[in-house]
Design a protein around this motif. Structure first.
Motif, PDB file in Angstrom:
ATOM      1  N   PRO A 168      46.617  77.997  58.007  1.00  0.00           N
ATOM      2  CA  PRO A 168      47.040  78.526  56.251  1.00  0.00           C
ATOM      3  C   PRO A 168      48.488  77.982  55.995  1.00  0.00           C
ATOM      4  CG  PRO A 168      46.201  79.884  58.135  1.00  0.00           C
ATOM      5  CD  PRO A 168      47.242  79.136  58.938  1.00  0.00           C
ATOM      6  N   TYR A 193      51.590  78.933  49.169  1.00  0.00           N
ATOM      7  CA  TYR A 193      52.194  78.384  47.789  1.00  0.00           C
ATOM      8  C   TYR A 193      52.435  79.258  47.265  1.00  0.00           C
ATOM      9  CZ  TYR A 193      49.846  74.237  49.660  1.00  0.00           C
ATOM     10  OH  TYR A 193      49.259  73.476  50.244  1.00  0.00           O
ATOM     11  N   LYS A 212      49.288  82.333  46.758  1.00  0.00           N
ATOM     12  CA  LYS A 212      48.374  82.004  47.550  1.00  0.00           C
ATOM     13  C   LYS A 212      48.000  80.799  48.582  1.00  0.00           C
ATOM     14  CE  LYS A 212      46.569  78.379  44.620  1.00  0.00           C
ATOM     15  NZ  LYS A 212      45.168  78.953  44.016  1.00  0.00           N
ATOM     16  N   LYS A 243      45.805  78.502  51.588  1.00  0.00           N
ATOM     17  CA  LYS A 243      44.998  77.756  51.340  1.00  0.00           C
ATOM     18  C   LYS A 243      45.203  77.559  52.383  1.00  0.00           C
ATOM     19  CE  LYS A 243      43.946  73.714  49.427  1.00  0.00           C
ATOM     20  NZ  LYS A 243      44.684  71.289  48.732  1.00  0.00           N
ATOM     21  N   ASP A 269      45.922  71.494  54.746  1.00  0.00           N
ATOM     22  CA  ASP A 269      46.602  70.856  53.553  1.00  0.00           C
ATOM     23  C   ASP A 269      45.338  69.433  53.650  1.00  0.00           C
ATOM     24  OD1 ASP A 269      48.592  69.596  52.169  1.00  0.00           O
ATOM     25  OD2 ASP A 269      50.000  68.610  53.272  1.00  0.00           O
ATOM     26  N   ASN A 300      38.664  73.414  51.756  1.00  0.00           N
ATOM     27  CA  ASN A 300      39.297  73.872  51.775  1.00  0.00           C
ATOM     28  C   ASN A 300      39.418  75.927  51.421  1.00  0.00           C
ATOM     29  OD1 ASN A 300      40.901  70.730  51.283  1.00  0.00           O
ATOM     30  ND2 ASN A 300      41.829  72.043  52.859  1.00  0.00           N
ATOM     31  N   GLU A 338      40.491  78.887  49.681  1.00  0.00           N
ATOM     32  CA  GLU A 338      41.689  79.237  48.339  1.00  0.00           C
ATOM     33  C   GLU A 338      41.757  80.815  49.087  1.00  0.00           C
ATOM     34  OE1 GLU A 338      43.377  76.758  45.633  1.00  0.00           O
ATOM     35  OE2 GLU A 338      41.269  75.329  46.638  1.00  0.00           O
ATOM     36  N   ASP A 345      43.744  83.704  46.585  1.00  0.00           N
ATOM     37  CA  ASP A 345      44.768  84.223  45.581  1.00  0.00           C
ATOM     38  C   ASP A 345      45.479  85.498  46.064  1.00  0.00           C
ATOM     39  OD1 ASP A 345      45.378  81.716  44.382  1.00  0.00           O
ATOM     40  OD2 ASP A 345      44.269  81.877  43.079  1.00  0.00           O
ATOM     41  N   SER A 401      44.453  82.945  59.198  1.00  0.00           N
ATOM     42  CA  SER A 401      43.228  82.846  59.415  1.00  0.00           C
ATOM     43  C   SER A 401      42.234  82.724  60.822  1.00  0.00           C
ATOM     44  CB  SER A 401      43.111  81.005  58.307  1.00  0.00           C
ATOM     45  OG  SER A 401      43.630  80.185  59.377  1.00  0.00           O
ATOM     46  N   SER A 426      50.607  80.762  59.714  1.00  0.00           N
ATOM     47  CA  SER A 426      51.112  79.806  58.869  1.00  0.00           C
ATOM     48  C   SER A 426      52.826  79.906  59.063  1.00  0.00           C
ATOM     49  CB  SER A 426      51.222  79.910  58.023  1.00  0.00           C
ATOM     50  OG  SER A 426      51.895  81.795  57.464  1.00  0.00           O
TER      51      SER A 426
END
Ligand SMILES: [Fe+2]
Length: 126
Positions: free
Chosen positions: A27, A30, A44, A46, A49, A89, A91, A93, A108, A118
């Protein structure tokens, strides 16, 4: 206790298959580095990458979570086929209203390859 796969910079990996494996599960967060206290702030997440993750009936990203230190802020669940049964990918929000500085981490879960964490991201709140 499940194994948690921590962030790996794929530029440090030599094999293409390994870069793909790590990247497509990781993960990425952003958002801005600064937030205003009491105002809505968008984060966000995602998954992956540079490489897409499969969306097969027995292999897909099942959930995405957003944490502030040890507090779960939100989570979203997916079923197989959400991404059109094609590699992609995922995503999400999240809209949160911060009160004080935060240290955000996303998680994730892949139905075949487990839990992925992450890099942490610190947000100042004024
Ligand atoms: Fe996977």
């Amino acid at each position: 206790m499940p194994k948690v796969n921590e962030f790996v910079n794929i530029n440090t990996l030599d094999k293409e298959a390994k870069k793909d494996y790590f990247d497509r599960h990781t993960p990425f967060i952003y958002c801005d580095n600064d937030a205003k206290k009491g105002e809505k702030f968008i984060v966000k997440i995602k998954i992956g990458d540079q490489y897409p993750h499969p969306d097969d009936f027995d292999h897909f990203i099942k959930y995405v979570q957003l944490w502030n230190n040890e507090t779960l802020l939100g989570e979203t669940y997916f079923t197989a086929g959400t991404m059109g049964s094609q590699p992609g990918n995922v995503e999400v929000d999240f809209y949160i209203v911060p009160q004080r500085k935060m240290k955000l981490t996303a998680m994730s879960y892949c139905t075949k390859h487990g839990l992925w964490q992450s890099q942490a991201k610190e947000i100042s709140v004024e």
